[in-house]
Design a protein around this motif. Structure first.
Motif, PDB file in Angstrom:
ATOM      1  N   LEU A 208       6.681 -20.624 -42.292  1.00 41.13           N
ATOM      2  CA  LEU A 208       6.602 -21.686 -41.289  1.00 41.13           C
ATOM      3  C   LEU A 208       7.994 -22.282 -41.054  1.00 41.13           C
ATOM      4  O   LEU A 208       8.397 -22.539 -39.918  1.00 41.13           O
ATOM      5  CB  LEU A 208       5.631 -22.764 -41.771  1.00 41.13           C
ATOM      6  N   ALA A 212      10.200 -21.960 -37.561  1.00 46.28           N
ATOM      7  CA  ALA A 212      10.810 -23.102 -36.885  1.00 46.28           C
ATOM      8  C   ALA A 212      12.301 -22.868 -36.672  1.00 46.28           C
ATOM      9  O   ALA A 212      12.850 -23.204 -35.630  1.00 46.28           O
ATOM     10  CB  ALA A 212      10.571 -24.372 -37.698  1.00 46.28           C
ATOM     11  N   ARG A 213      12.932 -22.258 -37.667  1.00 46.43           N
ATOM     12  CA  ARG A 213      14.372 -21.976 -37.512  1.00 46.43           C
ATOM     13  C   ARG A 213      14.609 -21.010 -36.371  1.00 46.43           C
ATOM     14  O   ARG A 213      15.514 -21.191 -35.558  1.00 46.43           O
ATOM     15  CB  ARG A 213      14.940 -21.390 -38.808  1.00 46.43           C
ATOM     16  N   ASP A 215      12.727 -20.601 -33.900  1.00 45.03           N
ATOM     17  CA  ASP A 215      12.382 -21.322 -32.674  1.00 45.03           C
ATOM     18  C   ASP A 215      13.419 -22.383 -32.318  1.00 45.03           C
ATOM     19  O   ASP A 215      13.207 -23.165 -31.389  1.00 45.03           O
ATOM     20  CB  ASP A 215      11.007 -21.987 -32.828  1.00 45.03           C
ATOM     21  N   GLY A 216      14.484 -22.454 -33.069  1.00 47.56           N
ATOM     22  CA  GLY A 216      15.567 -23.352 -32.699  1.00 47.56           C
ATOM     23  C   GLY A 216      15.411 -24.781 -33.169  1.00 47.56           C
ATOM     24  O   GLY A 216      16.010 -25.684 -32.595  1.00 47.56           O
ATOM     25  N   ALA A 217      14.608 -25.007 -34.205  1.00 52.42           N
ATOM     26  CA  ALA A 217      14.463 -26.357 -34.714  1.00 52.42           C
ATOM     27  C   ALA A 217      15.475 -26.585 -35.831  1.00 52.42           C
ATOM     28  O   ALA A 217      15.457 -25.884 -36.829  1.00 52.42           O
ATOM     29  CB  ALA A 217      13.044 -26.584 -35.234  1.00 52.42           C
ATOM     30  N   ARG A 221      14.676 -31.839 -36.295  1.00 54.74           N
ATOM     31  CA  ARG A 221      13.534 -31.416 -35.485  1.00 54.74           C
ATOM     32  C   ARG A 221      12.407 -30.942 -36.378  1.00 54.74           C
ATOM     33  O   ARG A 221      11.253 -31.308 -36.189  1.00 54.74           O
ATOM     34  CB  ARG A 221      13.949 -30.236 -34.581  1.00 54.74           C
ATOM     35  N   PHE A 222      12.756 -30.110 -37.365  1.00 48.31           N
ATOM     36  CA  PHE A 222      11.737 -29.589 -38.261  1.00 48.31           C
ATOM     37  C   PHE A 222      11.029 -30.743 -38.966  1.00 48.31           C
ATOM     38  O   PHE A 222       9.806 -30.768 -39.077  1.00 48.31           O
ATOM     39  CB  PHE A 222      12.372 -28.641 -39.280  1.00 48.31           C
ATOM     40  N   ASP A 225       9.026 -32.814 -36.083  1.00 51.55           N
ATOM     41  CA  ASP A 225       8.024 -32.087 -35.300  1.00 51.55           C
ATOM     42  C   ASP A 225       6.988 -31.397 -36.169  1.00 51.55           C
ATOM     43  O   ASP A 225       5.867 -31.154 -35.739  1.00 51.55           O
ATOM     44  CB  ASP A 225       8.695 -31.012 -34.423  1.00 51.55           C
ATOM     45  N   ILE A 226       7.381 -31.019 -37.377  1.00 44.44           N
ATOM     46  CA  ILE A 226       6.476 -30.190 -38.171  1.00 44.44           C
ATOM     47  C   ILE A 226       6.104 -30.840 -39.495  1.00 44.44           C
ATOM     48  O   ILE A 226       4.929 -31.009 -39.814  1.00 44.44           O
ATOM     49  CB  ILE A 226       7.089 -28.793 -38.381  1.00 44.44           C
ATOM     50  N   PRO A 229       4.117 -34.481 -39.075  1.00 50.11           N
ATOM     51  CA  PRO A 229       2.705 -34.368 -38.670  1.00 50.11           C
ATOM     52  C   PRO A 229       1.839 -33.724 -39.751  1.00 50.11           C
ATOM     53  O   PRO A 229       0.700 -34.118 -39.947  1.00 50.11           O
ATOM     54  CB  PRO A 229       2.759 -33.470 -37.429  1.00 50.11           C
ATOM     55  N   LEU A 230       2.407 -32.743 -40.477  1.00 49.70           N
ATOM     56  CA  LEU A 230       1.613 -32.082 -41.514  1.00 49.70           C
ATOM     57  C   LEU A 230       1.387 -33.007 -42.705  1.00 49.70           C
ATOM     58  O   LEU A 230       0.448 -32.828 -43.463  1.00 49.70           O
ATOM     59  CB  LEU A 230       2.302 -30.799 -41.984  1.00 49.70           C
TER      60      LEU A 230
ATOM     61  N   PRO B  73      19.952 -18.118 -37.031  1.00 48.70           N
ATOM     62  CA  PRO B  73      18.810 -17.476 -36.360  1.00 48.70           C
ATOM     63  C   PRO B  73      18.538 -18.047 -34.962  1.00 48.70           C
ATOM     64  O   PRO B  73      18.126 -17.320 -34.061  1.00 48.70           O
ATOM     65  CB  PRO B  73      17.634 -17.750 -37.290  1.00 48.70           C
ATOM     66  N   THR B  74      18.805 -19.319 -34.807  1.00 47.77           N
ATOM     67  CA  THR B  74      18.541 -19.966 -33.522  1.00 47.77           C
ATOM     68  C   THR B  74      19.381 -19.348 -32.406  1.00 47.77           C
ATOM     69  O   THR B  74      18.913 -19.187 -31.289  1.00 47.77           O
ATOM     70  CB  THR B  74      18.878 -21.459 -33.638  1.00 47.77           C
ATOM     71  N   ALA B  86       2.495 -17.610 -39.214  1.00 46.98           N
ATOM     72  CA  ALA B  86       3.324 -18.821 -39.266  1.00 46.98           C
ATOM     73  C   ALA B  86       3.200 -19.661 -38.006  1.00 46.98           C
ATOM     74  O   ALA B  86       4.183 -20.142 -37.466  1.00 46.98           O
ATOM     75  CB  ALA B  86       4.792 -18.462 -39.526  1.00 46.98           C
ATOM     76  N   TYR B  88       2.313 -23.082 -36.037  1.00 41.59           N
ATOM     77  CA  TYR B  88       2.372 -24.488 -36.441  1.00 41.59           C
ATOM     78  C   TYR B  88       0.944 -25.023 -36.425  1.00 41.59           C
ATOM     79  O   TYR B  88       0.327 -25.110 -35.356  1.00 41.59           O
ATOM     80  CB  TYR B  88       3.275 -25.278 -35.502  1.00 41.59           C
ATOM     81  N   HIS B  90      -0.563 -27.819 -36.645  1.00 43.15           N
ATOM     82  CA  HIS B  90      -0.973 -29.056 -35.982  1.00 43.15           C
ATOM     83  C   HIS B  90      -0.747 -29.008 -34.479  1.00 43.15           C
ATOM     84  O   HIS B  90      -1.008 -29.973 -33.789  1.00 43.15           O
ATOM     85  CB  HIS B  90      -0.192 -30.215 -36.585  1.00 43.15           C
ATOM     86  N   TYR B  99       7.098 -24.458 -28.019  1.00 41.11           N
ATOM     87  CA  TYR B  99       8.015 -25.173 -28.917  1.00 41.11           C
ATOM     88  C   TYR B  99       9.447 -24.634 -28.860  1.00 41.11           C
ATOM     89  O   TYR B  99      10.406 -25.394 -28.731  1.00 41.11           O
ATOM     90  CB  TYR B  99       7.467 -25.128 -30.345  1.00 41.11           C
ATOM     91  N   GLY B 100       9.568 -23.319 -28.955  1.00 38.47           N
ATOM     92  CA  GLY B 100      10.902 -22.718 -28.942  1.00 38.47           C
ATOM     93  C   GLY B 100      11.643 -22.991 -27.642  1.00 38.47           C
ATOM     94  O   GLY B 100      12.855 -23.221 -27.633  1.00 38.47           O
ATOM     95  N   ASN B 103      12.844 -26.641 -27.569  1.00 37.15           N
ATOM     96  CA  ASN B 103      14.024 -26.861 -28.400  1.00 37.15           C
ATOM     97  C   ASN B 103      15.288 -26.360 -27.735  1.00 37.15           C
ATOM     98  O   ASN B 103      16.384 -26.782 -28.078  1.00 37.15           O
ATOM     99  CB  ASN B 103      13.851 -26.152 -29.756  1.00 37.15           C
ATOM    100  N   ARG B 104      15.131 -25.419 -26.810  1.00 38.98           N
ATOM    101  CA  ARG B 104      16.305 -24.894 -26.130  1.00 38.98           C
ATOM    102  C   ARG B 104      16.562 -25.611 -24.816  1.00 38.98           C
ATOM    103  O   ARG B 104      17.402 -25.194 -24.026  1.00 38.98           O
ATOM    104  CB  ARG B 104      16.141 -23.395 -25.897  1.00 38.98           C
ATOM    105  N   ARG B 151       9.699 -16.455 -25.134  1.00 37.31           N
ATOM    106  CA  ARG B 151      11.110 -16.832 -25.198  1.00 37.31           C
ATOM    107  C   ARG B 151      12.000 -15.822 -24.497  1.00 37.31           C
ATOM    108  O   ARG B 151      13.180 -16.084 -24.247  1.00 37.31           O
ATOM    109  CB  ARG B 151      11.533 -16.943 -26.659  1.00 37.31           C
TER     110      ARG B 151
END
Ligand SMILES: Nc1ncnc2c1ncn2[C@@H]1O[C@H](COP(=O)(O)OP(=O)(O)OP(=O)(O)O)[C@@H](O)[C@H]1O
Ligand SMILES: [Mg+2]
Lengths: 316, 354
Positions: A208, A212-213, A215-217, A221-222, A225-226, A229-230, B73-74, B86, B88, B90, B99-100, B103-104, B151
């Protein structure tokens, strides 16, 4: 499936009396549990036990409320009536506006504000600090990471009572006696909450974090956003526990507040009670007690919704 | 749109364990490269290095000609589908996919149109408001794919994305992934330990073992010309039969039970390989007899429907033979197995193909 095979077994051994007795029930076997729960005797018994429990817990509170609606004379002359008296408005307005002479005429409103500020300060402060330190320890690699973890862990063995003298000295030197900061700050550092969040964060799958990484968080942000909430179920549970912990603090507020204006409600209650019965304004003590238990109840009820929701939606 | 080049890539973990030992692969644009190998051979490690989730101990990785060793990685413009999805937990399906992009800093209307278009191609449009826990395994898998596709990255990375699905769904998704990847034309790296998945998906198959590459090639080339006994045994089910080979003083080569091989056998050959489907049973007339003829005893018969597998023994060696349809052969029967010279594989004593 299971039910069908049950039936087959039952019909194959018709002569067995036990099985034969059972066989008419078999089609309903899926509801067996429900039926036990629904048998009327069971329901009555369960409710009787629950009601008894509620009565045992609630009666002293009810009696306190009754006492808070009678005049001092009635209270001091036993037996105390079992029904509320006529003095509700008189007693409550007197208490709220500062009728308690033994606490310097400070109104219960002030006490409630003080205590709420302290309890909220402790609960929020502890949660913020512990969630951030757990975040750092679990998700970041930095030198002496485990050293920091153990240092935090060791403070578990040093509750406020043990380090009370040096802490008091520090507060005096910093001029924090009789301030909200003085009430709150020394109680904020918390190893227990840090440990709790650490354990929870460690159950979050690495995938997870990596998703997120990708996805650019970034770290913030992580976190917002994540992670936050969890964690909301944990936060809600912790908030309840810590709010009540803060609300019922006795020793530390007693030391660090001198002026009556800065008293918390627990301290004020203690001060209101004198050794001589005649000196004590029992009706006001009862009013203050009733008012003192309302905020914690509100917090528990409000937060309960949150974490029951969190439990139902258990998402991993 | 992008090539991926790995040049002598190594990974040494903190404990000193070398998980990837000098791997070089050049993946052409739009190709689907499958990394396959047994558990623990370093496939995931390699994929995660391409993703930027794991540091590179030495060597270089380039995407589109640009070295990305020090890019996070981003910023590598890759998307990854994870084994356990994986998602999210919630967030709704919509938010998971968006989401991705958010963030961009993609503009909102564009996010919306892209998420909806992607959801449509993956047949997720009815599920956009659901949370992951309200989805079946297959649907979650699609959302994970959607999150990658939406993406529009340069490279897709898949780490055993189908291993949590049942066999039927896996077959279905395999075809779907292949079609999607071809239609989108995105260069992809796909990790699996399932050789069937590897064979059917790959444009380019990379067989790994213990941190090194055993063979790179088109799936059928790898199947027909395995570079080593490891590849021979790993690709194909049931695996290739491998038997010890000895060279007699008179220049003839013999295998178990003293059966001679008629025809030229390379000098260095020490191991003989024969795929189960290349053995002919029962042996035809002597005139058509192949280069090799083995008298075997049948130990077990496994009918699987359209074919049957005969487990045979000869002088301590075990051989599996495939026969089409239902077999009349019974355990305990004796058979003569034959094979043509062009169907035989030879490996040297180190297991390399000769
Ligand atoms: N963080 C780590 N630290 C040390 N060793 C590791 C670490 N991660 C993986 N390894 C080791 O590296 C080797 C390769 O691991 P990897 O996860 O790449 O295997 P894999 O090929 O993906 O296997 P599988 O098919 O089981 O997923 C394994 O032997 C593993 O024990
Ligand atoms: Mg793996």
């Amino acid at each position: 499936m299971a039910r069908a095979s049950d039936r087959k077994v039952a019909s194959g051994f018709r002569k067995d009396p036990v099985l034969q007795q059972k066989s008419p029930k078999t089609p309903a076997s899926g509801h067996d549990k429900l039926m036990i729960g629904q048998s009327s005797a069971g329901i009555w018994l369960a409710h009787a036990i629950l009601i008894l429990g509620v009565v045992i817990v609630a009666f002293p509170i009810y009696y306190t409320f009754v006492a808070s609606t009678h005049s001092l004379q009635t209270i001091l002359r036993p037996p105390l009536p079992l029904l509320p008296g006529p003095e509700f408005w008189t007693n409550y307005s007197q208490a709220l506006t500062g009728g308690g002479t033994r606490i310097g005429g400070v109104g219960v409103v002030t006490l409630l504000v003080n205590t709420t500020v302290m309890a909220l300060g402790i609960a929020i402060g502890k949660i913020v600090i512990s969630i951030l330190s757990a975040y750092a320890i679990v998700f970041f690699r930095f030198p002496f990471r485990m050293t920091f973890f153990w240092v935090i862990f060791i403070t578990l063995m040093l509750p406020v009572e043990v380090r009370i003298l040096p802490t008091y000295k520090v507060m005096v030197d910093l001029g924090l006696i009789d301030t909200y900061a003085g009430l709150i700050v020394p109680l904020i550092a918390s190893a227990t909450a840090t440990l709790l969040f650490r354990q929870f964060f460690m159950t979050i799958p690495g995938e997870l974090v990596e998703a997120a990484r990708v996805d650019g968080a970034g770290p913030w942000r992580f976190f917002f956003d994540i992670l936050l909430p969890l964690s909301r179920t944990n936060i809600a549970a912790l908030f309840v526990i810590l709010f009540i912990y803060g609300w019922t603090q006795y020793l530390w507020p007693l030391l660090v507040t001198n002026s009556n204006d800065m008293n918390t409600i627990v301290i004020a209650l203690r001060k209101m009670i004198s050794f001589a019965d005649a000196d004590t304004q029992w009706h006001l003590v009862m009013v203050t007690s009733i008012l003192a238990i309302i905020p914690p109840i509100v917090v528990v009820v409000a937060m309960q919704r949150w974490f029951v929701k969190g439990l139902v939606e258990s998402e991993k | 749109m992008a090539t991926v080049d790995l040049n002598d890539v190594r990974k040494v973990y903190a404990g000193g364990f070398e998980a990837v030992k000098g791997v070089s692969i050049a993946i052409p644009d739009k190709a689907l490269c499958v990394l396959v190998g047994p558990s623990g051979c370093g496939k995931s490690t390699l994929l995660r290095m391409i993703a930027g989730l794991e540091t590179i101990s030495s060597g270089t990785i380039s995407i589109d000609g640009k070295v990305v060793n020090n890019i996070g990685p981003t910023d590598r413009d890759i998307a990854m589908v994870f084994q356990n999805y994986a998602l999210y937990p919630h967030m709704s399906v919509y938010d998971n996919m968006a989401y991705g992009l958010r963030n961009r800093g993609t503009p909102k209307p564009e996010i919306d149109s892209r998420v909806r278009a992607t959801a449509k191609t993956l047949e997720l449009d009815q599920l956009l408001d659901r949370k992951p826990r309200q989805l079946s395994g297959g649907q979650r898998q699609r959302v994970a794919m959607g999150r990658a596709i939406v993406r529009n990255p340069k490279v897709f990375l898949f780490d055993e994305p189908l291993s949590n699905l049942d066999a039927k769904l896996r077959g279905q998704m395999r075809v779907e992934i292949k079609n999607l990847q071809r239609n989108l034309g995105v260069t992809s790296v796909y990790v699996t330990h399932d050789q069937l998945e590897a064979m059917t998906l790959a444009d380019m198959l990379v067989v790994m073992n213990a941190g090194v590459i055993e063979q790179i090639g088109a799936p059928m080339d790898v199947y027909e010309k395995p570079a080593s006994t490891f590849v021979a045994a790993f690709i194909g089910a049931p695996p290739m039969n491998l038997m010890a080979l000895t060279h007699g003083a008179d220049g003839t080569a013999t295998v178990a039970g003293g059966a001679k091989i008629a025809g030229h056998v390379p000098e260095q050959a020490a191991i003989l390989g024969l795929r189960p489907e290349d053995a002919i049973v029962p042996a035809p007339d002597a005139t058509q007899k192949g280069a090799l003829s083995l008298p075997v005893a049948v130990e077990a018969v496994e009918p699987v429907g359209m074919e049957s597998f005969l487990h045979c023994a000869i002088a301590g060696e075990r051989i599996v033979v495939r026969v089409p349809g239902r077999s009349m052969v019974q355990p305990g029967d004796r058979l003569e197995i034959a094979a043509g010279l062009d169907r035989l594989h030879f490996f040297d004593k180190d297991g390399r193909r000769v």
